[in-house]
Design a protein around this motif. Structure first.
Motif, mmCIF file in Angstrom:
data_model
loop_
_atom_site.group_PDB
_atom_site.id
_atom_site.type_symbol
_atom_site.label_atom_id
_atom_site.label_comp_id
_atom_site.label_asym_id
_atom_site.label_seq_id
_atom_site.Cartn_x
_atom_site.Cartn_y
_atom_site.Cartn_z
ATOM 1 N N MET A 167 0.866 -1.174 0.000
ATOM 2 C CA MET A 167 0.000 0.000 0.000
ATOM 3 C C MET A 167 0.905 1.227 0.000
ATOM 4 O O MET A 167 1.815 1.309 0.834
ATOM 5 C CB MET A 167 -0.794 -0.065 1.296
ATOM 6 N N ASP A 168 0.690 2.164 -0.920
ATOM 7 C CA ASP A 168 1.541 3.358 -0.881
ATOM 8 C C ASP A 168 1.000 4.365 0.144
ATOM 9 O O ASP A 168 -0.051 4.141 0.762
ATOM 10 C CB ASP A 168 1.719 3.961 -2.279
ATOM 11 N N ALA A 169 1.716 5.469 0.311
ATOM 12 C CA ALA A 169 1.384 6.419 1.378
ATOM 13 C C ALA A 169 -0.009 7.024 1.183
ATOM 14 O O ALA A 169 -0.760 7.193 2.149
ATOM 15 C CB ALA A 169 2.443 7.519 1.421
ATOM 16 N N THR A 170 -0.368 7.343 -0.073
ATOM 17 C CA THR A 170 -1.672 7.960 -0.327
ATOM 18 C C THR A 170 -2.791 7.022 0.087
ATOM 19 O O THR A 170 -3.755 7.404 0.770
ATOM 20 C CB THR A 170 -1.810 8.295 -1.837
ATOM 21 N N GLU A 171 -2.650 5.747 -0.322
ATOM 22 C CA GLU A 171 -3.682 4.768 0.034
ATOM 23 C C GLU A 171 -3.699 4.536 1.551
ATOM 24 O O GLU A 171 -4.757 4.395 2.157
ATOM 25 C CB GLU A 171 -3.431 3.444 -0.705
ATOM 26 N N ALA A 172 -2.497 4.540 2.153
ATOM 27 C CA ALA A 172 -2.414 4.298 3.595
ATOM 28 C C ALA A 172 -3.115 5.407 4.381
ATOM 29 O O ALA A 172 -3.757 5.151 5.399
ATOM 30 C CB ALA A 172 -0.949 4.187 4.019
ATOM 31 N N GLU A 173 -3.026 6.632 3.882
ATOM 32 C CA GLU A 173 -3.717 7.728 4.573
ATOM 33 C C GLU A 173 -5.227 7.611 4.374
ATOM 34 O O GLU A 173 -6.009 7.753 5.318
ATOM 35 C CB GLU A 173 -3.230 9.092 4.070
ATOM 36 N N ARG A 174 -5.608 7.286 3.121
ATOM 37 C CA ARG A 174 -7.048 7.124 2.830
ATOM 38 C C ARG A 174 -7.653 6.004 3.673
ATOM 39 O O ARG A 174 -8.788 6.080 4.118
ATOM 40 C CB ARG A 174 -7.199 6.803 1.332
ATOM 41 N N ALA A 175 -6.850 4.959 3.915
ATOM 42 C CA ALA A 175 -7.350 3.789 4.650
ATOM 43 C C ALA A 175 -7.175 3.939 6.163
ATOM 44 O O ALA A 175 -7.438 3.008 6.910
ATOM 45 C CB ALA A 175 -6.621 2.541 4.150
ATOM 46 N N SER A 176 -6.682 5.105 6.609
ATOM 47 C CA SER A 176 -6.488 5.377 8.044
ATOM 48 C C SER A 176 -5.392 4.541 8.698
ATOM 49 O O SER A 176 -5.399 4.346 9.911
ATOM 50 C CB SER A 176 -7.790 5.191 8.833
ATOM 51 N N LEU A 177 -4.465 4.037 7.897
ATOM 52 C CA LEU A 177 -3.325 3.331 8.502
ATOM 53 C C LEU A 177 -2.349 4.345 9.093
ATOM 54 O O LEU A 177 -1.660 4.062 10.065
ATOM 55 C CB LEU A 177 -2.633 2.472 7.425
ATOM 56 N N VAL A 178 -2.297 5.546 8.478
ATOM 57 C CA VAL A 178 -1.371 6.575 8.963
ATOM 58 C C VAL A 178 -2.167 7.839 9.258
ATOM 59 O O VAL A 178 -3.230 8.065 8.676
ATOM 60 C CB VAL A 178 -0.254 6.876 7.926
ATOM 61 N N SER A 179 -1.633 8.670 10.158
ATOM 62 C CA SER A 179 -2.404 9.873 10.514
ATOM 63 C C SER A 179 -2.257 10.936 9.435
ATOM 64 O O SER A 179 -3.176 11.706 9.183
ATOM 65 C CB SER A 179 -1.971 10.412 11.868
ATOM 66 N N ARG A 180 -1.068 11.002 8.801
ATOM 67 C CA ARG A 180 -0.903 11.951 7.696
ATOM 68 C C ARG A 180 0.359 11.635 6.905
ATOM 69 O O ARG A 180 1.216 10.862 7.368
ATOM 70 C CB ARG A 180 -0.920 13.397 8.170
ATOM 71 N N VAL A 181 0.443 12.244 5.719
ATOM 72 C CA VAL A 181 1.583 12.031 4.824
ATOM 73 C C VAL A 181 2.294 13.365 4.646
ATOM 74 O O VAL A 181 1.645 14.400 4.467
ATOM 75 C CB VAL A 181 1.112 11.509 3.444
ATOM 76 N N VAL A 182 3.625 13.330 4.708
ATOM 77 C CA VAL A 182 4.412 14.556 4.535
ATOM 78 C C VAL A 182 5.518 14.286 3.514
ATOM 79 O O VAL A 182 5.856 13.120 3.264
ATOM 80 C CB VAL A 182 5.038 15.010 5.890
ATOM 81 N N PRO A 183 6.103 15.336 2.917
ATOM 82 C CA PRO A 183 7.223 15.098 1.995
ATOM 83 C C PRO A 183 8.362 14.376 2.726
ATOM 84 O O PRO A 183 8.626 14.669 3.909
ATOM 85 C CB PRO A 183 7.643 16.511 1.579
#
Ligand code: CO8
Length: 259
Positions: A167-183
């Motif tokens: 799962m890439d970072a965008t999908e992980a954020e959409r799926a609530s695996l991560v709280s947010r994505v940053v550069p």
């Protein structure tokens, strides 16, 4: 204290722990577990430290899993007798103070499981999460099948475990695996900033808030709501509760005693 496989530094009230086996994409062997157990215990015991960040060295990986080279010759009896995976529960998940996983690059197998042991994950835009153990003839062994399913739901967890799809970072954020994505370039600084904010809170209240949210994953609703109420009542007896509410009324910042 010095460690073989991790780097530990203190930035004011925040402990930064860096997995440091870049040549093996920070694969988790028994020495990493030993080092992390000691580092988290030292962090928990040090009253000057109020939040921690765990990250990986190098841009390529947070951790590419349990160390396959260490596991390749082990049989079922070795895994049972050494009980390797249980150490992560007591030595890492058992940490009472809050900590954040800052994930760039691969977080695979045990690496994904380790990230999910954190109180929350901040991901770089390069992060890739996966449970590819099936390709090795095994399955997650450090809580991954359970924590991933609770985080992202059955459909995505099942697909990831059965196919090894990342799962890439965008999908992980959409799926609530991560709280947010940053550069990626800002990952550690952003995680340290979040940790510093947590470190500025009343420390006992931070520990209790962590315990409360984790309850949601471990107990039924009626029981966890009752425990939440009891924990709230305990916090109401602290000096920091009196200070926090008085400071609000007096329109000034609170000054915390940690009790
Ligand atoms: N263990 C040991 N070494 C590793 C691991 C690992 N998990 N991952 C990477 N490395 C090493 C490689 O062997 C290589 O070392 P060397 O140069 O000495 O050969 C170095 O790191 C760099 O890796 P690659 O050359 O493979 O780098 P690539 O960019 O080509 O690929 C990948 C990166 C895709 C991340 C690839 O390395 C990979 O697939 N790694 C393995 C990922 C994986 O399968 N992880 C799950 C491991 S199992 C687990 O975590 C749960 C355990 C539950 C088991 C229960 C048993 C009963």
């Amino acid at each position: 204290m010095s460690y073989e496989t991790i780097l530990v530094e203190q930035r004011d009230a925040v402990t930064l722990i860096t997995l440091n086996r870049p040549q093996a994409l920070n694969a988790l062997n028994s020495q990493v577990l030993k080092d992390l157990t000691q580092a988290f215990a030292a962090y928990d015991a040090d009253p000057s430290q109020r939040c921690a960040v765990l990250t990986g060295s190098g841009e390529k990986a947070f951790a590419a899993g349990a160390d396959i080279k260490e596991m390749v010759d082990k049989d079922a009896a070795d895994f049972f007798l050494e009980d390797f995976f249980s150490g992560w529960q007591s030595g890492v998940v058992g940490t009472r103070k809050p900590w954040i996983a800052a994930v760039a690059g691969f977080a695979l197998g045990g690496g994904c499981e380790l990230a999910m042991m954190a109180d929350f994950i901040i991901a770089a835009d390069t992060a890739k999460f996966g449970q590819p153990e099936i390709k090795l003839g095994v399955a997650p062994g450090m809580g991954g099948s359970q924590r991933l399913t609770r985080a992202v739901g059955k459909a995505k967890a099942m697909e990831m475990c059965l196919t090894g799809r990342m799962m890439d970072a965008t999908e992980a954020e959409r799926a609530s695996l991560v709280s947010r994505v940053v550069p990626a370039a800002d990952l550690v600084e952003e995680a340290l900033k979040a940790a510093a904010l947590i470190a500025s809170m009343p420390p006992m209240a931070a520990m209790v808030n962590k315990e409360m949210v984790n309850l949601a994953f471990e107990t039924g609703l009626a029981q966890s709501i009752q425990i939440e109420r009891r924990l709230f009542q305990i916090l109401a007896a602290t000096e920091d509760k009196k200070e926090g509410m008085t400071a609000f009324v007096e329109k000034r910042p609170g000054v915390w005693k940690g009790r």
